[in-house]
Motif scaffolding. Sequence first.
Motif, PDB file in Angstrom:
ATOM      1  N   GLY A  47     -10.484  29.244   9.502  1.00 28.38           N
ATOM      2  CA  GLY A  47      -9.689  29.219  10.725  1.00 28.38           C
ATOM      3  C   GLY A  47      -8.736  28.051  10.714  1.00 28.38           C
ATOM      4  N   GLY A  48      -7.949  27.935  11.775  1.00 31.15           N
ATOM      5  CA  GLY A  48      -6.963  26.881  11.845  1.00 31.15           C
ATOM      6  C   GLY A  48      -7.582  25.509  12.038  1.00 31.15           C
ATOM      7  N   VAL A  49      -6.797  24.484  11.659  1.00 27.75           N
ATOM      8  CA  VAL A  49      -7.269  23.101  11.755  1.00 27.75           C
ATOM      9  C   VAL A  49      -6.184  22.247  12.419  1.00 27.75           C
ATOM     10  CG1 VAL A  49      -8.079  21.068  10.494  1.00 27.75           C
ATOM     11  CG2 VAL A  49      -8.613  23.355   9.635  1.00 27.75           C
ATOM     12  N   LEU A  50      -6.559  21.503  13.452  1.00 28.82           N
ATOM     13  CA  LEU A  50      -5.664  20.539  14.080  1.00 28.82           C
ATOM     14  C   LEU A  50      -6.152  19.147  13.726  1.00 28.82           C
ATOM     15  CD1 LEU A  50      -3.201  20.237  15.965  1.00 28.82           C
ATOM     16  CD2 LEU A  50      -4.809  19.998  17.868  1.00 28.82           C
ATOM     17  N   ILE A  51      -5.285  18.378  13.066  1.00 32.02           N
ATOM     18  CA  ILE A  51      -5.628  17.025  12.612  1.00 32.02           C
ATOM     19  C   ILE A  51      -5.017  16.018  13.572  1.00 32.02           C
ATOM     20  CG2 ILE A  51      -5.363  15.354  10.742  1.00 32.02           C
ATOM     21  CD1 ILE A  51      -5.104  17.839   8.860  1.00 32.02           C
ATOM     22  N   ALA A  52      -5.841  15.139  14.126  1.00 29.36           N
ATOM     23  CA  ALA A  52      -5.378  14.158  15.100  1.00 29.36           C
ATOM     24  C   ALA A  52      -5.563  12.745  14.566  1.00 29.36           C
ATOM     25  CB  ALA A  52      -6.142  14.313  16.412  1.00 29.36           C
ATOM     26  N   GLY A  53      -4.540  11.950  14.733  1.00 32.63           N
ATOM     27  CA  GLY A  53      -4.633  10.566  14.285  1.00 32.63           C
ATOM     28  C   GLY A  53      -3.500   9.741  14.845  1.00 32.63           C
ATOM     29  N   GLU A  54      -3.689   8.446  14.886  1.00 34.70           N
ATOM     30  CA  GLU A  54      -2.651   7.545  15.335  1.00 34.70           C
ATOM     31  C   GLU A  54      -1.619   7.356  14.223  1.00 34.70           C
ATOM     32  OE1 GLU A  54      -4.827   4.042  16.254  1.00 34.70           O
ATOM     33  OE2 GLU A  54      -5.523   3.738  14.201  1.00 34.70           O
ATOM     34  N   PRO A  55      -0.462   6.771  14.506  1.00 27.74           N
ATOM     35  CA  PRO A  55       0.520   6.522  13.454  1.00 27.74           C
ATOM     36  C   PRO A  55      -0.086   5.716  12.309  1.00 27.74           C
ATOM     37  CG  PRO A  55       1.526   6.187  15.599  1.00 27.74           C
ATOM     38  CD  PRO A  55       0.056   6.398  15.846  1.00 27.74           C
ATOM     39  N   SER A  56       0.285   6.077  11.082  1.00 25.40           N
ATOM     40  CA  SER A  56      -0.168   5.409   9.852  1.00 25.40           C
ATOM     41  C   SER A  56      -1.649   5.604   9.567  1.00 25.40           C
ATOM     42  CB  SER A  56       0.156   3.904   9.893  1.00 25.40           C
ATOM     43  OG  SER A  56       1.541   3.678  10.007  1.00 25.40           O
ATOM     44  N   SER A  57      -2.258   6.647  10.142  1.00 23.87           N
ATOM     45  CA  SER A  57      -3.671   6.926   9.864  1.00 23.87           C
ATOM     46  C   SER A  57      -3.855   7.904   8.711  1.00 23.87           C
ATOM     47  CB  SER A  57      -4.363   7.461  11.121  1.00 23.87           C
ATOM     48  OG  SER A  57      -3.757   8.662  11.561  1.00 23.87           O
ATOM     49  N   GLY A  58      -2.749   8.423   8.155  1.00 20.94           N
ATOM     50  CA  GLY A  58      -2.860   9.288   6.977  1.00 20.94           C
ATOM     51  C   GLY A  58      -2.847  10.769   7.271  1.00 20.94           C
ATOM     52  N   LYS A  59      -2.243  11.178   8.389  1.00 18.13           N
ATOM     53  CA  LYS A  59      -2.195  12.615   8.721  1.00 18.13           C
ATOM     54  C   LYS A  59      -1.453  13.411   7.652  1.00 18.13           C
ATOM     55  CE  LYS A  59      -0.221  11.922  12.737  1.00 18.13           C
ATOM     56  NZ  LYS A  59      -0.230  10.425  12.717  1.00 18.13           N
ATOM     57  N   THR A  60      -0.277  12.917   7.248  1.00 19.50           N
ATOM     58  CA  THR A  60       0.512  13.621   6.241  1.00 19.50           C
ATOM     59  C   THR A  60      -0.200  13.621   4.892  1.00 19.50           C
ATOM     60  OG1 THR A  60       2.543  12.945   7.385  1.00 19.50           O
ATOM     61  CG2 THR A  60       2.773  13.737   5.130  1.00 19.50           C
ATOM     62  N   THR A  61      -0.838  12.518   4.563  1.00 24.54           N
ATOM     63  CA  THR A  61      -1.595  12.424   3.305  1.00 24.54           C
ATOM     64  C   THR A  61      -2.694  13.479   3.265  1.00 24.54           C
ATOM     65  OG1 THR A  61      -1.153  10.041   3.190  1.00 24.54           O
ATOM     66  CG2 THR A  61      -2.988  10.881   1.870  1.00 24.54           C
ATOM     67  N   LEU A  62      -3.402  13.661   4.386  1.00 24.72           N
ATOM     68  CA  LEU A  62      -4.479  14.652   4.444  1.00 24.72           C
ATOM     69  C   LEU A  62      -3.920  16.071   4.371  1.00 24.72           C
ATOM     70  CD1 LEU A  62      -7.459  15.327   4.775  1.00 24.72           C
ATOM     71  CD2 LEU A  62      -7.169  15.140   7.253  1.00 24.72           C
ATOM     72  N   LEU A  63      -2.832  16.348   5.097  1.00 24.61           N
ATOM     73  CA  LEU A  63      -2.212  17.674   5.028  1.00 24.61           C
ATOM     74  C   LEU A  63      -1.815  18.014   3.600  1.00 24.61           C
ATOM     75  CD1 LEU A  63       0.136  17.666   8.152  1.00 24.61           C
ATOM     76  CD2 LEU A  63      -1.847  19.126   7.812  1.00 24.61           C
ATOM     77  N   ARG A  64      -1.256  17.056   2.908  1.00 31.13           N
ATOM     78  CA  ARG A  64      -0.817  17.259   1.523  1.00 31.13           C
ATOM     79  C   ARG A  64      -1.992  17.662   0.639  1.00 31.13           C
ATOM     80  NH1 ARG A  64       1.032  12.266   0.644  1.00 31.13           N
ATOM     81  NH2 ARG A  64       3.015  12.785   1.654  1.00 31.13           N
ATOM     82  N   ASP A  65      -3.118  16.978   0.798  1.00 30.47           N
ATOM     83  CA  ASP A  65      -4.282  17.263  -0.042  1.00 30.47           C
ATOM     84  C   ASP A  65      -4.897  18.614   0.305  1.00 30.47           C
ATOM     85  OD1 ASP A  65      -6.097  16.090  -2.115  1.00 30.47           O
ATOM     86  OD2 ASP A  65      -7.579  16.472  -0.556  1.00 30.47           O
ATOM     87  N   ILE A  66      -4.927  18.959   1.589  1.00 31.13           N
ATOM     88  CA  ILE A  66      -5.470  20.264   2.001  1.00 31.13           C
ATOM     89  C   ILE A  66      -4.615  21.393   1.438  1.00 31.13           C
ATOM     90  CG2 ILE A  66      -5.866  21.787   3.978  1.00 31.13           C
ATOM     91  CD1 ILE A  66      -6.602  19.272   5.585  1.00 31.13           C
ATOM     92  N   ALA A  67      -3.292  21.249   1.541  1.00 32.97           N
ATOM     93  CA  ALA A  67      -2.384  22.283   1.027  1.00 32.97           C
ATOM     94  C   ALA A  67      -2.593  22.477  -0.479  1.00 32.97           C
ATOM     95  CB  ALA A  67      -0.934  21.899   1.312  1.00 32.97           C
ATOM     96  N   ARG A  68      -2.729  21.385  -1.195  1.00 38.05           N
ATOM     97  CA  ARG A  68      -2.929  21.474  -2.651  1.00 38.05           C
ATOM     98  C   ARG A  68      -4.249  22.163  -2.984  1.00 38.05           C
ATOM     99  NH1 ARG A  68      -3.445  16.660  -3.517  1.00 38.05           N
ATOM    100  NH2 ARG A  68      -1.305  16.036  -3.954  1.00 38.05           N
ATOM    101  N   SER A  69      -5.308  21.798  -2.281  1.00 39.87           N
ATOM    102  CA  SER A  69      -6.628  22.386  -2.556  1.00 39.87           C
ATOM    103  C   SER A  69      -6.631  23.889  -2.306  1.00 39.87           C
ATOM    104  CB  SER A  69      -7.694  21.710  -1.691  1.00 39.87           C
ATOM    105  OG  SER A  69      -7.867  20.354  -2.071  1.00 39.87           O
ATOM    106  N   LEU A  70      -5.966  24.318  -1.222  1.00 41.08           N
ATOM    107  CA  LEU A  70      -5.882  25.753  -0.926  1.00 41.08           C
ATOM    108  C   LEU A  70      -5.075  26.487  -1.989  1.00 41.08           C
ATOM    109  CD1 LEU A  70      -5.219  25.513   2.915  1.00 41.08           C
ATOM    110  CD2 LEU A  70      -7.255  26.504   1.850  1.00 41.08           C
ATOM    111  N   SER A  71      -3.963  25.887  -2.392  1.00 43.82           N
ATOM    112  CA  SER A  71      -3.083  26.523  -3.373  1.00 43.82           C
ATOM    113  C   SER A  71      -3.712  26.600  -4.758  1.00 43.82           C
ATOM    114  CB  SER A  71      -1.767  25.743  -3.442  1.00 43.82           C
ATOM    115  OG  SER A  71      -0.887  26.295  -4.392  1.00 43.82           O
ATOM    116  N   LEU A  72      -4.497  25.579  -5.096  1.00 45.11           N
ATOM    117  CA  LEU A  72      -5.158  25.544  -6.405  1.00 45.11           C
ATOM    118  C   LEU A  72      -6.432  26.385  -6.436  1.00 45.11           C
ATOM    119  CD1 LEU A  72      -4.847  21.738  -7.301  1.00 45.11           C
ATOM    120  CD2 LEU A  72      -3.764  23.635  -8.520  1.00 45.11           C
ATOM    121  N   GLY A  73      -6.969  26.731  -5.254  1.00 49.00           N
ATOM    122  CA  GLY A  73      -8.253  27.419  -5.224  1.00 49.00           C
ATOM    123  C   GLY A  73      -9.379  26.499  -5.619  1.00 49.00           C
TER     124      GLY A  73
END
Length: 312
Positions: A153-179
């Motif tokens: 299902g969908g995931v909403l990631i919450a964090g303050e500025p500079s907490s690594g939200k974009t870094t986490l999104l990047r890793d999740i996208a890669r893991s899904l794409s790589l299987g």
Amino acid sequence: MDTMGFDRIARELPAYRDRLLGVEDSVKAQAFDIRFCLGQPVSLCGRDGIFFLTEGGGATRALTGALPAVTAEELQALFLQVCGHSVFSHEEEIRQGYVSFGGFCRAGLCGTAVLENGKIKTLRDITTLVFRIPRERQGCGDRLFLETGGLTGGVLIAGEPSSGKTTLLRDIARSLSLGKFAPAKRVAVLDQRGEISGPWDLGPCTDVLRGCPKALGLDIALRMLSPEVVVCDELAPEDFAPLQKAAFSGVTLIASVHAAPGDLLRRPLCRRLLGTGAFSLAVTLAGRGHPGEIAAIESMQGLTSPCAEDSR
């Protein structure tokens, strides 16, 4: 130590390149951004506090040893350089308070707002440029897959500025794409500011739409790319309607939003987003001191209707 992002930014700034590259690796590795402010020394802000760039290419906590204050001429030259000497071509970005450059970097802007019909037309007299340090932290999203048995299902990631939200999104996208944890999925990344994809490989099944507003990007992705998962960064109130539409299209949404720890259900926008039913999980990040680290994963299955009509 991960200094790649810092060094990439430094190489894009010729007037300061050698001094920035000479900064100690320990300071580079913890830095969130490099800040140029009119009349102030160049500062490096990060997990361990604020350092100031020195004449010799080091970093100091003491103002007495810092590089002389940034002048108006230096700041204007830097602004024109990151705009590729074509301010006009970055007008829409400037209206939103930033400039993208180098294919993966973003500089936040401060200056005097010029208004037209109550909206920002442009910024003039630039007084601050803040260069965000992009980073990759492979594996930071593994906990999400391992603890939930895979993302269904969908995931909403919450964090303050500079907490690594974009870094986490990047890793999740890669893991899904790589299987990495389950059969590979088709992923569409809506990368309006060019920060999620940057120079990194997001896997063989990821399509990236750069520089496209989220509403238009969602429409293009759904009609043309046949994604199973859509990933986007930094949701705002104006993104609610297109995201609600996408939620009923059958794709899985993975997105981030600004919220301090403990504030997720207190923010009206977050409650409205969770109330759409598009997000079955809410992920809270640990904060600035631990960028990209997951603090909590909560099921949102019981929240099925908006709790507030207003947003902020």
